[in-house]
Motif scaffolding. Structure first.
Motif, mmCIF file in Angstrom:
data_model
loop_
_atom_site.group_PDB
_atom_site.id
_atom_site.type_symbol
_atom_site.label_atom_id
_atom_site.label_comp_id
_atom_site.label_asym_id
_atom_site.label_seq_id
_atom_site.Cartn_x
_atom_site.Cartn_y
_atom_site.Cartn_z
ATOM 1 N N PRO A 204 0.796 -1.384 -0.175
ATOM 2 C CA PRO A 204 -0.048 -0.043 -0.065
ATOM 3 C C PRO A 204 0.720 1.173 0.125
ATOM 4 N N GLY A 205 2.131 1.289 0.347
ATOM 5 C CA GLY A 205 3.057 2.407 0.755
ATOM 6 C C GLY A 205 3.527 2.627 -0.635
ATOM 7 N N ALA A 206 3.405 2.018 -1.754
ATOM 8 C CA ALA A 206 4.237 2.212 -2.868
ATOM 9 C C ALA A 206 3.279 2.369 -4.142
ATOM 10 N N ARG A 207 3.923 2.493 -5.454
ATOM 11 C CA ARG A 207 3.137 2.913 -6.414
ATOM 12 C C ARG A 207 3.551 1.965 -7.594
ATOM 13 N N TYR A 208 2.962 1.142 -8.327
ATOM 14 C CA TYR A 208 3.571 0.186 -9.215
ATOM 15 C C TYR A 208 4.211 1.165 -10.501
ATOM 16 N N PHE A 209 3.653 1.934 -10.908
ATOM 17 C CA PHE A 209 4.239 2.645 -12.062
ATOM 18 C C PHE A 209 5.416 3.663 -11.653
#
Length: 326
Positions: A204-209
């Motif tokens: 949840p603390g990250a962003r895929y792109f």
């Protein structure tokens, strides 16, 4: 990627408040599937394992092998291989798959890069993997500490090749990634961990792109640097989602992909959806090579740094072969 073991604290370290991810919102009270025979490993007992453990203890170093409970720790440490985890044992993120402690980290240890370099020299490592917890509390996310560690290893063991497995530097001031790349590791690894649809519950603390763009940017800064990324399966993804991640990685010019089975470290972590069969892993490996990766490791026990030295040798050979065909 994690299993059920947990390392003892390193003697002499301050111990601020820590959490082992209490009550995940996505926890399931259903019993997880029974662990199949192909995922079971023996407890570590060899003299090589004990020697590696003692060298790490003497230098007061943490390893992701212990902190994340890697199932391959017995095999790797028996051969003198360990993935060293810098910047402490406490992570500022709370990913639902990970067994590393979440909380308020200690201050950086300025002498740690030198101790890591000493351990690499004493272990006689031809290839070393350096990773870290997420340090969102630092302006540069710990990028300069990574760079100092790389330089210290180069000074002590100039013939060793270096692989870094970094955080995403999502909440850092500009220039963090450039600091690490300028230190010239041989492999820059950052794991996507899972398919984008599972990020809200798994990472949840990250962003895929953002993570994809990070790896793409490494290639823009230094086209000769190998890039690497990995995912876990068994979290609830489907085959099409995994194949799409492969396509996204190749669009970012990533050289090396790892795929391994997710193992639930505690009942409070994300539940194992299923155990993927060795035959399915072989299918993923074939598909990934077909999409143009120079190197692929896809087995139930694959982890980011598992057999990293041997894989790096194959990675270099694959690039030379590709250049020879060009």
């Amino acid at each position: 990627m994690t299993d059920q073991t947990q390392a003892p604290p390193v003697a002499g370290h301050n111990q601020p408040p820590r959490l082992r991810h209490p009550e995940k919102a996505h926890r399931s009270d259903q019993a997880q599937p029974k662990k199949p025979e192909w995922i079971r490993v023996k407890a570590p007992t060899s003299e090589g394992y004990k020697k590696t453990r003692d060298i790490l203890r003497e230098n007061r170093l943490s390893t992701v092998c212990e902190e994340a409970g890697c199932p391959n720790v017995g095999e790797c440490w028996s051969q003198g291989h360990a993935t060293m985890m810098i910047m402490g044992e406490i992570c500022t993120r709370g990913c639902s798959f990970c067994n590393v402690i979440t909380g308020r980290p200690d201050e950086l240890d300025v002498f740690e890069p030198g101790r890591v370099a000493h351990a690499v020299q004493k272990l006689g490592l031809n290839h070393v993997v350096i990773t870290s917890v997420d340090r969102d509390d630092l302006d540069d996310g710990g990028a300069d500490h990574f760079a100092q560690t790389i330089r210290a290893i180069r000074h002590r063991s100039p013939d060793s090749t270096i692989e870094v497995l970094t955080p995403d530097f999502l909440k850092c001031k500009p220039g963090a990634l450039e600091t690490v790349v300028e230190a010239r590791p041989d492999v820059f690894n950052h794991n996507l961990e899972t398919v984008p649809g599972l990020y809200p519950t798994v990472r949840p603390g990250a962003r895929y792109f953002h993570s994809l763009r990070l790896l793409q940017r490494v290639k823009e800064l230094d086209p000769t640097m190998f890039t690497k990324s990995g995912i876990m399966v068994g979290l609830g993804e489907d085959r099409q989602g995994v194949l799409q991640v492969m396509d996204d990685m190749r669009a970012a010019d990533i050289d090396f992909m790892t795929i391994g089975q997710y193992l639930q470290p505690t009942p409070k972590h994300h539940r194992v959806d299923r155990f993927v069969t060795p035959e399915e892993f072989a299918g993923y490996e074939k598909s990934a090579f077909g999409k143009g990766f120079l190197m692929v490791s896809a087995t139930p026990l694959t982890r980011s740094s598992y057999h990293a030295g041997d894989d790096f040798a194959q990675l270099r050979a694959a690039r030379l072969e590709k250049l020879g065909r060009a």
